[in-house]
Design an enzyme around this catalytic site. Structure first.
Site, mmCIF file in Angstrom:
data_model
loop_
_atom_site.group_PDB
_atom_site.id
_atom_site.type_symbol
_atom_site.label_atom_id
_atom_site.label_comp_id
_atom_site.label_asym_id
_atom_site.label_seq_id
_atom_site.Cartn_x
_atom_site.Cartn_y
_atom_site.Cartn_z
ATOM 1 N N VAL A 7 0.850 -1.186 0.000
ATOM 2 C CA VAL A 7 0.000 0.000 0.000
ATOM 3 C C VAL A 7 0.886 1.236 0.000
ATOM 4 O O VAL A 7 1.506 1.570 1.011
ATOM 5 C CB VAL A 7 -0.943 0.016 1.220
ATOM 6 C CG1 VAL A 7 -1.844 1.250 1.175
ATOM 7 C CG2 VAL A 7 -1.779 -1.255 1.271
ATOM 8 N N ASN A 9 1.420 5.533 -1.157
ATOM 9 C CA ASN A 9 0.627 6.755 -1.066
ATOM 10 C C ASN A 9 -0.235 6.992 -2.297
ATOM 11 O O ASN A 9 -1.311 7.574 -2.200
ATOM 12 C CB ASN A 9 1.556 7.957 -0.852
ATOM 13 C CG ASN A 9 2.133 8.002 0.540
ATOM 14 O OD1 ASN A 9 1.411 8.163 1.515
ATOM 15 N ND2 ASN A 9 3.441 7.842 0.641
ATOM 16 N N CYS A 12 -1.756 1.012 -4.779
ATOM 17 C CA CYS A 12 -1.568 -0.271 -4.097
ATOM 18 C C CYS A 12 -1.158 -1.290 -5.150
ATOM 19 O O CYS A 12 -1.813 -1.400 -6.191
ATOM 20 C CB CYS A 12 -2.854 -0.746 -3.430
ATOM 21 S SG CYS A 12 -3.488 0.309 -2.131
ATOM 22 N N THR A 13 -0.099 -2.017 -4.884
ATOM 23 C CA THR A 13 0.325 -3.084 -5.787
ATOM 24 C C THR A 13 0.011 -4.419 -5.131
ATOM 25 O O THR A 13 0.352 -4.652 -3.969
ATOM 26 C CB THR A 13 1.827 -2.989 -6.089
ATOM 27 O OG1 THR A 13 2.126 -1.678 -6.579
ATOM 28 C CG2 THR A 13 2.232 -4.006 -7.146
ATOM 29 N N ASP A 109 7.825 0.248 3.595
ATOM 30 C CA ASP A 109 8.248 0.005 2.211
ATOM 31 C C ASP A 109 9.761 0.021 2.085
ATOM 32 O O ASP A 109 10.347 -0.765 1.325
ATOM 33 C CB ASP A 109 7.611 1.029 1.263
ATOM 34 C CG ASP A 109 7.890 2.477 1.669
ATOM 35 O OD1 ASP A 109 8.212 2.739 2.852
ATOM 36 O OD2 ASP A 109 7.766 3.369 0.803
#
Length: 259
Positions: A7, A9, A12-13, A109
C-alpha cells in the site's frame, strides 16, 4: 499461494506468489476512503480475470505507508479470504540490523525493499525507490541498514511547480532528449527530467563517497525506468523489488502455509 499487498501513497500493488514465483500482479489507486467491501470486490475482480479464487490463497502479507486504509484492508482479508494478514511493522523478523535513531519511524516500504535488495543482490547496496517520495537507502557490507535520504517525488515536484507558479501549465512527465527546451512545456519537462536524473546521480555519488564503499545500486518504483534509462548511476532496475521483499518476509515469519 501467497497474496502480497504493498500500500503506497498513490497506488496499491497486489501480487500472487506460488513457490517463490510471482504469478500475477496488479495496481489499484490508493483511496483511504475505500471500504473493505470495495477493496474486496476489486481484488476479487483481479482474481476472476486471472482464473484464481480466494481459496487458492494460504497466506497474506501487507506493507503500508497509509495507516488510515489499514483497518479496511485487514477487514477485507478476513472477510473475503478468511485470513488474518501478516503486517510489516515492529516485531516482524526482517534479518536487518537497523542502525538509525528511531527504527519505528522507518517506512515499511523501505524495510521491505532493503530486505529484498540485500537478499537478491548482496551488500553493500543502495536502494532507490521512485515513488510519491524518492527514497535512497544504504545497507552496508555487513547487512546493516544505515539510513538514507528522502526527497520529494517527481509527481509531487511537478504538481508543486504547477500549483505555485501562476503562469506555468500542468505538464506530463516525459523523458526529454534536449536539456534546452524551446517552449515553456518542453523547458519544464527538461527541467523536471534532468533535474531528477541529476538528483539521483548526485545523491548516489555522495552516499558512495561518505560510506567509502562501492555498493550495487538498485532502483524500483513506478517512474524508475524513465530515470534509470538516462542515468549510468543505477546498476539494476527491479520493478518488483517490493513484492519480492514481501514474499521473502512472509517466508521468514510464517514458514508454514496454514491459514
Amino acid at each position: 499461494m501467497i497474496l502480497v499487498i504493498d500500500v503506497g501513497n498513490t497506488n496499491c500493488t497486489v501480487g500472487v506468489y506460488e513457490k517463490q514465483k510471482l504469478l500475477k500482479h496488479w495496481r489499484m489507486t490508493t483511496d483511504r476512503h475505500r471500504t473493505s467491501d470495495e477493496l474486496g470486490m476489486t481484488v476479487l475482480n483481479f482474481f476472476s480475470y486471472a482464473n484464481l479464487t480466494p481459496s487458492d490463497i494460504q497466506g497474506i502479507i501487507i506493507s503500508s505507508v497509509v495507516p488510515p486504509i489499514m483497518h479496511a484492508m485487514e477487514t477485507m482479508c478476513v472477510r473475503y479470504f478468511n485470513i488474518r494478514p501478516l503486517i510489516v511493522g515492529p516485531g516482524i523478523k526482517t534479518g536487518l540490523n537497523l542502525k538509525v535513531d528511531n527504527p519505528r519511524e522507518i517506512g515499511s516500504d523501505r524495510i521491505v525493499n532493503a530486505v529484498a535488495a540485500s537478499e537478491e543482490y548482496g551488500t553493500p547496496v543502495i536502494v532507490v525507490d521512485f515513488g510519491t517520495a524518492t527514497t535512497f537507502c544504504y545497507i552496508d557490507e555487513s547487512g546493516v541498514y544505515q539510513g538514507g535520504a528522502i526527497a520529494p517525488g517527481i509527481m509531487i515536484s511537478t504538481e508543486a511547480l504547477y500549483n505555485r507558479a501562476a503562469k506555468l501549465p500542468r505538464v506530463d512527465i516525459a523523458e526529454s532528449s534536449q536539456i534546452i527546451g524551446k517552449s515553456t512545456v518542453s523547458s519544464m519537462q527538461a527541467g523536471i527530467f534532468y533535474g531528477f536524473v541529476g538528483q539521483c546521480e548526485g545523491i548516489i555519488a555522495e552516499m558512495k563517497k561518505q560510506s567509502n564503499a562501492s555498493p550495487v545500486v538498485v532502483a524500483t518504483g513506478g517512474l524508475a525506468r524513465m530515470i534509470t534509462e538516462k542515468s549510468s548511476a543505477v546498476d539494476i532496475l527491479d520493478p518488483f523489488l517490493t513484492l519480492k521483499g514481501l514474499e521473502l518476509l512472509y517466508r521468514r515469519n510464517k514458514p508454514t502455509t496454514e491459514k
